[in-house]
Design an enzyme around this catalytic site. Structure first.
Site, PDB file in Angstrom:
ATOM      1  N   HIS A  72       0.849  -1.200   0.000  1.00  0.00           N
ATOM      2  CA  HIS A  72       0.000   0.000   0.000  1.00  0.00           C
ATOM      3  C   HIS A  72       0.882   1.247   0.000  1.00  0.00           C
ATOM      4  O   HIS A  72       1.696   1.429   0.890  1.00  0.00           O
ATOM      5  CB  HIS A  72      -0.931  -0.004   1.220  1.00  0.00           C
ATOM      6  CG  HIS A  72      -2.141  -0.866   1.024  1.00  0.00           C
ATOM      7  ND1 HIS A  72      -3.398  -0.519   1.443  1.00  0.00           N
ATOM      8  CD2 HIS A  72      -2.286  -2.059   0.404  1.00  0.00           C
ATOM      9  CE1 HIS A  72      -4.250  -1.455   1.107  1.00  0.00           C
ATOM     10  NE2 HIS A  72      -3.608  -2.414   0.485  1.00  0.00           N
ATOM     11  N   TYR A 200      -9.608   5.997   6.601  1.00  0.00           N
ATOM     12  CA  TYR A 200      -9.855   6.390   7.992  1.00  0.00           C
ATOM     13  C   TYR A 200     -10.848   7.554   7.930  1.00  0.00           C
ATOM     14  O   TYR A 200     -10.522   8.604   7.366  1.00  0.00           O
ATOM     15  CB  TYR A 200      -8.569   6.888   8.650  1.00  0.00           C
ATOM     16  CG  TYR A 200      -7.524   5.818   8.920  1.00  0.00           C
ATOM     17  CD1 TYR A 200      -6.695   5.332   7.910  1.00  0.00           C
ATOM     18  CD2 TYR A 200      -7.350   5.310  10.209  1.00  0.00           C
ATOM     19  CE1 TYR A 200      -5.724   4.368   8.171  1.00  0.00           C
ATOM     20  CE2 TYR A 200      -6.378   4.349  10.484  1.00  0.00           C
ATOM     21  CZ  TYR A 200      -5.572   3.880   9.458  1.00  0.00           C
ATOM     22  OH  TYR A 200      -4.616   2.929   9.731  1.00  0.00           O
ATOM     23  N   LYS A 296       0.141   0.669  14.998  1.00  0.00           N
ATOM     24  CA  LYS A 296       1.521   0.583  15.507  1.00  0.00           C
ATOM     25  C   LYS A 296       1.812  -0.593  16.440  1.00  0.00           C
ATOM     26  O   LYS A 296       2.979  -0.931  16.649  1.00  0.00           O
ATOM     27  CB  LYS A 296       1.877   1.880  16.255  1.00  0.00           C
ATOM     28  CG  LYS A 296       2.061   3.071  15.342  1.00  0.00           C
ATOM     29  CD  LYS A 296       3.426   3.062  14.682  1.00  0.00           C
ATOM     30  CE  LYS A 296       3.521   3.971  13.503  1.00  0.00           C
ATOM     31  NZ  LYS A 296       3.246   3.364  12.215  1.00  0.00           N
ATOM     32  N   TYR A 384       3.475   7.035   9.837  1.00  0.00           N
ATOM     33  CA  TYR A 384       2.620   5.895   9.492  1.00  0.00           C
ATOM     34  C   TYR A 384       3.458   4.740   8.933  1.00  0.00           C
ATOM     35  O   TYR A 384       3.263   3.586   9.317  1.00  0.00           O
ATOM     36  CB  TYR A 384       1.523   6.307   8.493  1.00  0.00           C
ATOM     37  CG  TYR A 384       0.424   5.272   8.374  1.00  0.00           C
ATOM     38  CD1 TYR A 384      -0.740   5.368   9.140  1.00  0.00           C
ATOM     39  CD2 TYR A 384       0.563   4.172   7.529  1.00  0.00           C
ATOM     40  CE1 TYR A 384      -1.731   4.402   9.060  1.00  0.00           C
ATOM     41  CE2 TYR A 384      -0.420   3.195   7.442  1.00  0.00           C
ATOM     42  CZ  TYR A 384      -1.569   3.329   8.209  1.00  0.00           C
ATOM     43  OH  TYR A 384      -2.555   2.357   8.134  1.00  0.00           O
TER      44      TYR A 384
END
Ligand code: RFL
Ligand code: PHB
Length: 389
Positions: A72, A200, A296, A384
Site C-alpha cells: 500500500h 480512515y 503501531k 505511518y
C-alpha cells in the site's frame, strides 16, 4: 529442563523473538497459556511497516508475506466531507504491507515447527522466580504436572494482561496510561474491500475504518461506546452504520456480506518503563499499548524483539552486555514516538463524547492543517510507514 532464554507468550513478539534467536544459535523455549488454535483465532493487526517486514525476513518467515501481502502506497483520510490522500511514496519514498497478524503468527508458528523449536501450549499457572538473580527459572503446569524451566534470561512477551510485568517488584516501574471513552467494533467478512487503499473516516457519529486482509477479505471497524456489546450489533446494523459514516460515493460501492468474526476492543495508551528488570526483559504489549488508530502495536512489538535479539546475540557471541543494558532506552525512543502518533491519530479522527465546541473546532483545524501544509502530511506519512528502531 534448561534453556538459554525462556519466552513467555506465543503472540507475534514471542514467536518472532524465538525465531530470531534460533537463527543465531540461541536456544529458547516458549510457554503459552492458550492453544495454538486460540492464538490464531484472534483477529488483530493488519498493517506491517518496513522494519517488521525485515524482521520476518531475518526470522526466515517472510516468503508467504512477500507472495500474498498487499503493498500500500498511501491511505485516505476523510473528515466530515473533506478527503485527503496521504501518498507515502511521494512524501517519504516508502510503503506499508497489508498482511494480517493471524497470517504473520501462522508463518512464525510454521517456521518454528520447521526449526524444531519447543513451544509449550496450554501451559497453566506460569510463574517467574529469582528474576533478580542471574539464575532465574519459570514454573508452569502442563496436563496437571508442574514443570521447571531454568534459563539465563526471561523474555516477557505475554501481552498487556500477562504475568511477566506483574512479577516485577512494586516501585520499580513507572507507568503512564490514558483510557479512551470508546472502543472499536471490528467485523471481518469475505467481501471485496470497498477501496484499494485503507480509509480512515471521521463522522459526527464516530470514527470508521475500512481495512482489508486480501482482495477478497475485508476488515471494517466502527467507533462504539464502551457500554455496547457485540450482540447490540447484528450485521445489518453494522453495515447500515458503516455506510452512514462513509462518504456517499464510497458507501455506494460497499459490498456487504455475513460476518466471519465480530469483536469489540477498548482503546488505551499505556507505557511502563523501564523494559528490563535484572534477568527479565519485557517486549510488545507486555510493556506498552497503543490505540489501534496508528496501526503501531504489532510493529512496536516487532521492533522491540529485534532490538532484544540483537542485544542477546551480542551477549552470547561477544560477551558484551552493552546491548542488554541499553535495551530499554533504545526501545523507549521509538515507543514514545509511536504513542504520540497513535494518540494524535486517535484525537484527530474520533468523536469525543465530552468535547465542547472549541475542542471540535481545534480538531477540524488540525485536519485542515494537512491541507494547508505539506510538512504536516509528510510528518504523518513518515510516522505511518514507521520510524527506524
Ligand atoms: P499478544 O498478541 O497479546 O500475545 C501475548 C501472548 O501471551 C499469552 N499470555 C500468556 N502466556 C503464558 N502465561 C501467561 N500468564 C500469559 N498471559 C498471556 C497470550 O495468550 C498471548 O498469546 O502480544 P504481543 O505478542 O506483544 O503482540 C502485540 C500485538 O498483538 C498487538 O500490539 C497488535 O495486535 C495491536 N493491533 C495492531 N497493531 C498494529 O501494528 N497494526 C494494526 O493494524 C493493529 N490493529 C491491534 C489492531 C489490536 C487490536 N486489538 C484487538 C487489541 C486492531 C485491534 C482490534
Ligand atoms: C486492521 O486491518 O485490522 C487495521 C488496519 C489499520 C489500523 C488498525 C487496524 O490502523
Amino acid at each position: 529442563m534448561k534453556t538459554q532464554v525462556a519466552i513467555i507468550g506465543a503472540g507475534p513478539s514471542g514467536l518472532l523473538l524465538g525465531q530470531l534467536l534460533y537463527q543465531n544459535g540461541i536456544d529458547n523455549v516458549i510457554l503459552e497459556r492458550k492453544s495454538a488454535d486460540y492464538v490464531l483465532s484472534r483477529i488483530r493487526a493488519g498493517v506491517l511497516e518496513h522494519t517488521t517486514v525485515q524482521g520476518l525476513e531475518k526470522a526466515g518467515a517472510a516468503e508467504r508475506m512477500h507472495r500474498e501481502g498487499l503493498v500500500h502506497e498511501g491511505v485516505e483520510l476523510v473528515f466530515d466531507h473533506k478527503h485527503i490522500r496521504v501518498d507515502f511514496e511521494k512524501e517519504v519514498g516508502k510503503h506499508v504491507v497489508v498482511y494480517g497478524q493471524t497470517e504473520v503468527t501462522r508463518d512464525l508458528m510454521d517456521a518454528r515447527a520447521a526449526s524444531g523449536g519447543l513451544t509449550v501450549y496450554e501451559a497453566e499457572d506460569v510463574a517467574l522466580h529469582e528474576i533478580d538473580t542471574d539464575a532465574p527459572y519459570v514454573t508452569y503446569l502442563k496436563d496437571g504436572t508442574r514443570h521447571r524451566l531454568d534459563c539465563d534470561f526471561i523474555a516477557g512477551c505475554d501481552g498487556f494482561h500477562g504475568v511477566s510485568r506483574q512479577s516485577i517488584p512494586e516501585g520499580v516501574l513507572k507507568t503512564y496510561e490514558r483510557v479512551y471513552p470508546f472502543g472499536w467494533l471490528g467485523l471481518l467478512s469475505d467481501t471485496p474491500p470497498v477501496s484499494e487503499e485503507l480509509i480512515y473516516a471521521k463522522h459526527p457519529n464516530g470514527f470508521a475504518l475500512c481495512s482489508q486482509r486480501s482482495t477478497t477479505r475485508s476488515r471494517y471497524y466502527l467507533q462504539v461506546p464502551l457500554s455496547d456489546k457485540v450482540e447490540d450489533w447484528p450485521d445489518g446494523r453494522f453495515w447500515d452504520e458503516l455506510k452512514n459514516r462513509l462518504p456517499p460515493e464510497t458507501a455506494a460501492k460497499l459490498v456487504t456480506g455475513p460476518s466471519l468474526e465480530k469483536s469489540i476492543a477498548p482503546l488505551r495508551s499505556f507505557v511502563s518503563e523501564p523494559m528490563r528488570y535484572q534477568s527479565l526483559f519485557l517486549a510488545g504489549d507486555a510493556a506498552h499499548i497503543v490505540p489501534p488508530t496508528g496501526a503501531k502495536g504489532l510493529n512496536l512489538a516487532a521492533g522491540d524483539v529485534q532490538c532484544l535479539a540483537d542485544a542477546l546475540c551480542d551477549y552470547y557471541r561477544n560477551g558484551s552486555s552493552a546491548g542488554i543494558d541499553g535495551y530499554s532506552e533504545r526501545c523507549m525512543k521509538r515507543v514514545w514516538a509511536a504513542e504520540r502518533f497513535s494518540w494524535y491519530m486517535t484525537k484527530l479522527l474520533h468523536t469525543f463524547p465530552d468535547a465542547d465546541d472549541f475542542e471540535r473546532k481545534m480538531q477540524e483545524a488540525e485536519f485542515n492543517q494537512l491541507e494547508l501544509t505539506e510538512n504536516a502530511v509528510k510528518t504523518l506519512a513518515e510516522n505511518y510507514v514507521g520510524l527506524p528502531y
